[in-house]
Design an enzyme around this catalytic site. Structure first.
Site, mmCIF file in Angstrom:
data_model
loop_
_atom_site.group_PDB
_atom_site.id
_atom_site.type_symbol
_atom_site.label_atom_id
_atom_site.label_comp_id
_atom_site.label_asym_id
_atom_site.label_seq_id
_atom_site.Cartn_x
_atom_site.Cartn_y
_atom_site.Cartn_z
ATOM 1 C CB SER A 6 38.428 -16.713 81.425
ATOM 2 O OG SER A 6 37.071 -16.329 81.285
ATOM 3 C CG ASP A 36 39.444 -8.790 79.906
ATOM 4 O OD1 ASP A 36 38.314 -9.108 79.233
ATOM 5 O OD2 ASP A 36 40.004 -10.006 80.413
ATOM 6 C CG HIS A 70 38.495 -12.556 78.579
ATOM 7 N ND1 HIS A 70 38.423 -12.100 79.694
ATOM 8 C CD2 HIS A 70 38.192 -13.648 78.426
ATOM 9 C CE1 HIS A 70 37.938 -13.065 80.545
ATOM 10 N NE2 HIS A 70 37.788 -14.035 79.717
HETATM 11 C C1 MLT Z 1 32.576 -16.130 83.893
HETATM 12 O O1 MLT Z 1 31.521 -16.213 83.652
HETATM 13 O O2 MLT Z 1 33.301 -16.728 84.892
HETATM 14 C C2 MLT Z 1 33.166 -14.909 83.565
HETATM 15 O O3 MLT Z 1 32.323 -13.990 82.477
HETATM 16 C C3 MLT Z 1 34.450 -15.264 82.206
HETATM 17 C C4 MLT Z 1 33.680 -16.129 81.018
HETATM 18 O O4 MLT Z 1 33.820 -17.408 81.310
HETATM 19 O O5 MLT Z 1 33.478 -15.483 80.013
#
Ligand code: MLT
Length: 218
Positions: free
Chosen positions: A110, A160, A191
């Site tokens: 992520s 996701d 996710h």
């Molecule tokens: C981010 O902010 O890098 C993406 O939205 C993934 C997350 O951290 O939720």
């Protein structure tokens, strides 16, 4: 205190179990820390050294790698500056822990996958490859980096809601356009990382490890 050396980031380091093993650079997701992905790293490659720093941005107490203005809307200046700081830490850690610079593979989930992808695009010779779980596009117009010889395993969920399928597709295109060998794998979920994807990533990493042991490195 130097801000570019290995001491610049709180981190964990687990030495390799065999000489010449890969080093996995573990990059946690939002709200994680340097302990989060150790088990994942060990499952992916039990022999590998594990280098696991902690993101330095706090979003209401949740650790991240760079600032965002809203969900999925990134602060690009902060992203670029922090990508460079992380690159300096990695260079310092390679020297400090005497790691094979050409055997470094990022494993990010992520937000961690997002900074790993940005590292590839901005510091193309730093990593030998990357495993990106649930990544997004972070740069709309990334530099025309030469990523030939770099392997990327990219895993994305069809369902996701955060890192949407079209994001994974666009990121894969950006990396392929720059010469990376990209393996894009889909899972039906959201996710997260499921057992099937983990098995595929482990197999992919095994192939990269074998290639790294024998082939001249980029
Ligand atoms: C981010 O902010 O890098 C993406 O939205 C993934 C997350 O951290 O939720």
């Amino acid at each position: 205190m130097s801000t570019s050396g290995v001491e610049a980031f709180t981190h964990r380091f687990i030495p390799p179990r065999t000489p010449g093993a890969l080093t996995l650079l573990l990059l946690h997701g939002t709200g994680g820390d340097e302990n989060d992905l150790l088990q994942l790293g060990h499952a992916l490659d039990p022999q590998a050294a594990l280098l696991s720093p902690r993101g330095q941005v706090s979003e209401r107490g949740a650790n991240r790698w760079f600032r965002r203005l809203a969900e999925g809307v990134f602060d690009t200046d902060d992203l670029l500056a922090r990508t460079d700081q992380l690159a300096a830490f990695i260079t310092g850690a390679v020297e400090h822990y005497r790691l094979g610079a050409s055997r470094l593979v990022a494993v990010g989930f992520s937000n961690g996958a997002n900074i790993a992808a940005t590292l590839l695009l901005r510091h193309p010779r730093l990593l030998r490859g990357a495993v990106l779980f649930a990544p997004m596009v972070t740069l709309n117009d990334p530099p025309m980096a030469d990523l030939s010889g770099i392997g990327v395993f990219l895993a994305a969920g069809r369902d996701d809601p955060i890192a949407r399928p079209e994001q994974a597709e666009r990121l894969a295109e950006q990396l392929i356009e720059r010469g990376a060998a990209v393996e894009l794998r889909w899972h039906p979920g959201g996710h997260g990382i499921d057992a099937h994807i983990l098995a595929q990533a482990t197999a992919w990493l095994g192939k990269l490890r074998a290639a790294t042991g024998s082939a001249p490195l980029p």
